[in-house]
Design an enzyme around this catalytic site. Structure first.
Site, PDB file in Angstrom:
ATOM      1  N   ARG A  45       0.867  -1.186   0.000  1.00  0.00           N
ATOM      2  CA  ARG A  45       0.000   0.000   0.000  1.00  0.00           C
ATOM      3  C   ARG A  45       0.898   1.228   0.000  1.00  0.00           C
ATOM      4  NH1 ARG A  45       2.379   1.910   3.774  1.00  0.00           N
ATOM      5  NH2 ARG A  45       0.872   3.580   3.716  1.00  0.00           N
ATOM      6  N   GLY A  46       0.256   2.399  -0.153  1.00  0.00           N
ATOM      7  CA  GLY A  46       1.028   3.630  -0.329  1.00  0.00           C
ATOM      8  C   GLY A  46       1.129   3.897  -1.821  1.00  0.00           C
ATOM      9  N   ALA A  47       0.851   5.144  -2.219  1.00  0.00           N
ATOM     10  CA  ALA A  47       0.680   5.452  -3.641  1.00  0.00           C
ATOM     11  C   ALA A  47       1.871   5.038  -4.528  1.00  0.00           C
ATOM     12  CB  ALA A  47       0.360   6.936  -3.799  1.00  0.00           C
ATOM     13  N   GLN A 195      -2.053   2.503   9.853  1.00  0.00           N
ATOM     14  CA  GLN A 195      -0.742   2.561   9.180  1.00  0.00           C
ATOM     15  C   GLN A 195       0.281   3.327  10.020  1.00  0.00           C
ATOM     16  OE1 GLN A 195      -3.673   3.164   7.723  1.00  0.00           O
ATOM     17  NE2 GLN A 195      -3.720   2.532   5.587  1.00  0.00           N
ATOM     18  N   ASP A 236      -1.886  10.807  -2.272  1.00  0.00           N
ATOM     19  CA  ASP A 236      -2.271   9.795  -3.268  1.00  0.00           C
ATOM     20  C   ASP A 236      -2.561  10.432  -4.619  1.00  0.00           C
ATOM     21  OD1 ASP A 236      -2.948   8.524  -0.527  1.00  0.00           O
ATOM     22  OD2 ASP A 236      -2.763   6.890  -1.980  1.00  0.00           O
ATOM     23  N   ASN A 246      -5.360  12.431   0.365  1.00  0.00           N
ATOM     24  CA  ASN A 246      -4.454  11.592   1.168  1.00  0.00           C
ATOM     25  C   ASN A 246      -5.319  10.837   2.172  1.00  0.00           C
ATOM     26  OD1 ASN A 246      -1.752  10.696   1.837  1.00  0.00           O
ATOM     27  ND2 ASN A 246      -1.925  11.868   3.720  1.00  0.00           N
ATOM     28  N   LYS A 247      -4.683  10.031   2.979  1.00  0.00           N
ATOM     29  CA  LYS A 247      -5.383   9.176   3.948  1.00  0.00           C
ATOM     30  C   LYS A 247      -6.431   9.950   4.747  1.00  0.00           C
ATOM     31  CE  LYS A 247      -5.052   5.683   4.413  1.00  0.00           C
ATOM     32  NZ  LYS A 247      -6.014   4.817   3.673  1.00  0.00           N
TER      33      LYS A 247
END
Ligand code: MRU
Length: 371
Positions: A45-47, A195, A236, A246-247
């Site tokens: 995960r993570g862009a 996260q 993202d 973003n998150k």
């Protein structure tokens, strides 16, 4: 430094982040469908990391294609690209990677199918290597924002695990540390998937950076007490007018930072910037399974006093849940966007792809020295 993804022995190897920090387990993918499943299930995960995974997944899937020539190869590649694109909608990095691979192929349509397959593998590996270099550049620019003795707040995980290595939001912290600055980090736990608690604390502690875990709802109180000097988070998708997805929870932090006059920075590689979308309102926001909210992954003590990691239900069975994985922070809350080309005001991000005029910084600005 931890490495989230690699191409090894003609396979994609990913560190299963859904099990961290309980277990360090690597998953070997010999099939592109498993790569797509890993992206969906947050093994990776993570862009930037999912962009790299998608590129490697496509290179993996292409190996199985039987085609007589370029056009047939491209036609058979399409469902593999679609499988990657359908995994997670908010980060633009998957589309960025797919477009980049297709562009590479289109520039070599005269090549044999075997050569095209090899080119995909090489390009995917290049995307990984370049990502690390990009993050180091972000780190170099971003470290200028951090003073000796500063405490930085971050949200979610935009560290090495979310990228090819080094991280985006964490890169300035690593550079500042290497410059001898004494820094501290507050990591928001980042409900619902945690996260921050599971990943950011894990990797910063390994880097020897003092990190303190806080609940998401503590940031405002700490800002009010003057305990946070600066916020740096990842993205993202950053769009034309400088709005940033973003998150979930990033928007809340940004509004709080404005209220307390604390600089709020976004670390954004060009692979996360989407100038085709005018404002944040057009960014698709991923909604995920309710179980991520109704259950918490953690250490469970069983009746015979044995601890094991598992999922615990914390809400009534069948309760209605809204689980938005991301939010949009409007550009007016953002002090600057740290990229590999320098630091930009959100309003100038639309110029980032333009060649800077001679003697200018192409829109990048030098942040004021904070006292
Ligand atoms: O749902 P996730 O864990 O993929 O969300 C990750 C984030 O929101 C990160 O901040 C973002 O992708 C930037 S990673 C360099």
């Amino acid at each position: 430094m931890v490495s989230a993804i690699a191409w090894k022995n003609k396979k994609v190897v990913m560190l299963d982040q859904s099990r961290l920090p309980a277990e360090v387990r690597f998953i070997e993918c010999a099939d592109y469908r498993l790569v797509a499943e890993g992206i969906k299930k947050l093994w990776i995960r993570g862009a930037p990391a999912i962009g790299i995974a998608a590129a490697m997944g496509i290179a993996l899937g292409a190996k199985e294609i039987k085609a007589a020539g370029f056009d047939e190869f491209m036609e058979r590649l399409e469902p593999i690209c679609s499988a990657m694109l359908s995994t997670r909608p908010t980060a633009v990095n998957i589309k960025w990677a797919v477009d980049r691979l297709k562009k590479t192929l289109l520039a070599h349509r005269e090549k044999s199918v075997a050569k095209l397959k090899k080119m995909l593998v090489d390009e995917a590996k290049r995307i990984l290597d370049e990502d690390i270099a990009v993050n180091r550049a972000i780190g170099k620019f971003g470290a200028e924002l951090i003073r000796d003795g500063d405490t930085v707040l971050t949200h979610c995980n935009a560290g090495a695990l979310a990228t090819g290595g080094y991280g985006t939001a964490t890169a300035p912290m690593l550079f500042a540390r290497d410059q001898g600055k004494r820094i501290r980090v507050f990591a928001d736990e980042t409900r619902p998937v945690l996260q921050g608690a599971r990943l950011t604390t894990w990797e910063l502690a390994q880097e020897g950076i003092p990190v303190t875990l806080i609940t998401d709802n503590s940031a405002g109180a700490l800002m009010r007490r003057g305990e946070i000097d600066l916020v740096i988070v990842g993205t993202d998708r950053t769009v034309r007018n400088g709005d940033v997805a973003n998150k979930i929870g990033t928007y809340t932090v940004a509004v709080l930072a404005r209220e307390h006059s604390i600089p709020f920075y976004i670390a954004a590689p060009l692979s996360s910037i989407d100038l085709s979308i005018p404002t944040g309102d057009q960014i698709p926001i991923e909604e995920r399974d309710p179980s991520e909210v109704t259950c918490i992954y953690g250490r469970v003590r069983t009746e015979d006093n044995v601890c094991s990691w598992g999922s615990v239900q914390i809400a009534p069975e069948g309760i209605s849940v809204k689980n938005m994985a991301f939010d949009v922070t409007p550009h007016r809350y953002i002090t600057g966007i740290i990229t590999e080309k320098g630091i930009f005001r959100p309003g100038d991000i639309k110029n980032i792809m333009k060649k800077p005029e001679k003697g200018t910084r192409g829109g990048a600005f030098v942040p004021p020295v904070r006292r």
